[in-house]
Design an enzyme around this catalytic site. Structure first.
Site, PDB file in Angstrom:
ATOM      1  N   ARG A   1       0.827  -1.223   0.000  1.00 53.18           N
ATOM      2  CA  ARG A   1       0.000   0.000   0.000  1.00 53.18           C
ATOM      3  C   ARG A   1       0.856   1.266   0.000  1.00 53.18           C
ATOM      4  NH1 ARG A   1      -3.656  -3.100   4.264  1.00 53.18           N
ATOM      5  NH2 ARG A   1      -1.567  -3.655   4.905  1.00 53.18           N
ATOM      6  N   SER A  23      11.107   1.489   6.148  1.00 56.55           N
ATOM      7  CA  SER A  23      10.198   0.480   6.709  1.00 56.55           C
ATOM      8  C   SER A  23      10.708  -0.045   8.047  1.00 56.55           C
ATOM      9  CB  SER A  23       9.932  -0.652   5.717  1.00 56.55           C
ATOM     10  OG  SER A  23      11.129  -1.182   5.200  1.00 56.55           O
ATOM     11  N   ARG A  24      11.843  -0.746   8.043  1.00 48.87           N
ATOM     12  CA  ARG A  24      12.425  -1.210   9.302  1.00 48.87           C
ATOM     13  C   ARG A  24      13.944  -1.257   9.183  1.00 48.87           C
ATOM     14  NH1 ARG A  24       8.400  -0.075  11.178  1.00 48.87           N
ATOM     15  NH2 ARG A  24       6.951  -1.221  12.495  1.00 48.87           N
ATOM     16  N   GLU A  59      17.255   1.192  17.577  1.00 52.82           N
ATOM     17  CA  GLU A  59      16.517   2.447  17.763  1.00 52.82           C
ATOM     18  C   GLU A  59      16.289   2.673  19.252  1.00 52.82           C
ATOM     19  OE1 GLU A  59      13.005   2.519  15.312  1.00 52.82           O
ATOM     20  OE2 GLU A  59      14.159   2.237  13.483  1.00 52.82           O
ATOM     21  N   HIS A  99      12.447   7.627  13.111  1.00 51.54           N
ATOM     22  CA  HIS A  99      11.280   6.749  12.893  1.00 51.54           C
ATOM     23  C   HIS A  99       9.961   7.523  13.008  1.00 51.54           C
ATOM     24  CE1 HIS A  99      10.048   2.253  12.981  1.00 51.54           C
ATOM     25  NE2 HIS A  99       9.155   2.985  12.329  1.00 51.54           N
TER      26      HIS A  99
HETATM   27  C1  DGY Z   1       4.778   1.483  11.260  1.00 48.78           C
HETATM   28  O1  DGY Z   1       3.649   1.791  11.657  1.00 48.78           O
HETATM   29  O2  DGY Z   1       5.127   0.316  11.200  1.00 48.78           O
HETATM   30  C2  DGY Z   1       5.689   2.570  10.801  1.00 48.78           C
HETATM   31  O3  DGY Z   1       7.012   2.172  10.882  1.00 48.78           O
HETATM   32  C3  DGY Z   1       5.438   3.836  11.561  1.00 48.78           C
HETATM   33  O4  DGY Z   1       6.227   4.884  11.129  1.00 48.78           O
END
Ligand code: DGY
Length: 326
Positions: free
Chosen positions: A157, A237-238, A267, A286
């Site tokens: 998405r 993303s991560r 983090e 983040h």
């Molecule tokens: C999530 O919601 O997984 C995102 O990383 C937030 O920024």
């Protein structure tokens, strides 16, 4: 006896209020400092519902003590901080907050791309430090975004929402995903390519895949070496998907132009981390989904999911199907 909920971070009172009307609610009392492991473990042993942040590690060991826990609702779309298999084995439902954060996170990804390629951070830092002595013909020149090639790794998405933004910048778009998305290709005029081809051809690469065993360190030394010397890498993303040691080397040796990072292996990223010594890094803490409206919408989803489970209804956005475990 009313069911009990533990919230692992201090959240706005008005958003927690609907839960307090029906249930016993305990909440960690700091917004900035994370709950301690000891308190989390103690609460998990007692409560019926847990409202977690993406920074809370809820692993198998942590879930060991759960006696009455029925639901964990995570304030994030990502849920790699929770061992969903271990939760499933214990009959605990896990929910997340998809959709409402899609556009906000895509805004951040695209903004970070602009900031990184056009060097907003170093230019601003220089201005604040009194370095702006005169207009300089080649000062702070960066890379264009408009009309260049964007490579999107992970066409979910948020990937589609980034593609919508890129279209407005007249970008040519490539994508790589676990499976091809023919409808998306047609709708957004994006071309599917293998990962190596994407890395070789793109002027800008945006990483949007979730963190899994498969995506762990998927961008390492070899992958970075395929990228153009003028390319930027955006990671939103991560942490852990990009090998940070290899990234440091690529940026230091200028084998890629710059990187924009919203996520990190650890983090908060330690202040002495080598990446933070580099001028060609744009780093933010983040904040992908951090708009007032979106964070409030995410919290409302958590409230709804917890209420549904505690009142015996199926919640929306369950990430571990319990059907086979029940
Ligand atoms: C999530 O919601 O997984 C995102 O990383 C937030 O920024």
């Amino acid at each position: 006896m009313k069911p009990t909920i533990f919230i692992t971070r201090k959240l706005p009172d008005e958003l927690v209020a609907p839960l307090k009307e029906k249930f016993t609610v305990r909440m960690w009392d700091s917004e900035e400092v994370a709950v301690t492991k000891a308190v989390l473990r103690e609460e998990i042993a007692q409560v019926d519902a847990l409202w977690t942040m993406l920074s809370d590690t809820i692993d198998r060991d942590m879930l060991e003590s759960a006696a009455n826990l029925k639901v964990i609702s995570n304030l994030a779309v990502g849920f790699n901080n929770i061992d969903i298999e271990a939760a499933k084995e214990k009959g605990i439902i896990v929910t997340n907050t998809p959709d409402v954060l899609t556009e906000t996170t895509a805004d951040l990804a695209f903004g970070l791309l602009l900031a990184t390629a056009r060097r907003f951070n170093s230019a601003e830092k220089d201005l604040r430090q009194g370095g702006w002595l005169s207009w300089t013909p080649m000062g702070f020149t960066g890379m264009d975004i408009h009309g260049t090639t964007l490579g999107i790794i992970g066409m979910g998405r948020i990937g589609e929402a980034v593609a919508r933004r890129a279209k407005g910048f007249n970008m040519h778009m490539l994508y790589h995903n676990r499976n091809r998305k023919l409808e998306t290709e047609e709708k957004y005029d994006v071309e599917y390519v293998e990962l190596d081809d994407l890395l070789k051809q793109a002027d800008h690469v945006v990483i949007l895949v979730p963190f899994t065993e498969e995506t762990k360190e998927m961008i390492g030394e070899r992958e970075l070496s395929l990228m153009k010397k003028t390319a930027t890498l955006i990671s939103v993303s991560r942490g852990g998907i990009v090998d940070e040691v290899a990234l440091y080397d690529a940026l230091k040796n200028e084998t890629i132009f710059a990187a924009g990072l919203d996520v990190f292996e650890t983090e908060p990223i330690p202040l002495r981390h080598p990446l933070l010594t580099l001028p060609n890094i744009t780093a933010v803490p983040h904040i992908g989904s951090a708009s007032v409206e979106t964070r409030r919408a995410m919290m409302k989803m958590n409230v709804e999911a917890i209420t549904d489970v505690l009142e015996g209804r199926e919640p929306k956005d369950q990430v571990n199907s319990l059907a086979s475990a029940r």
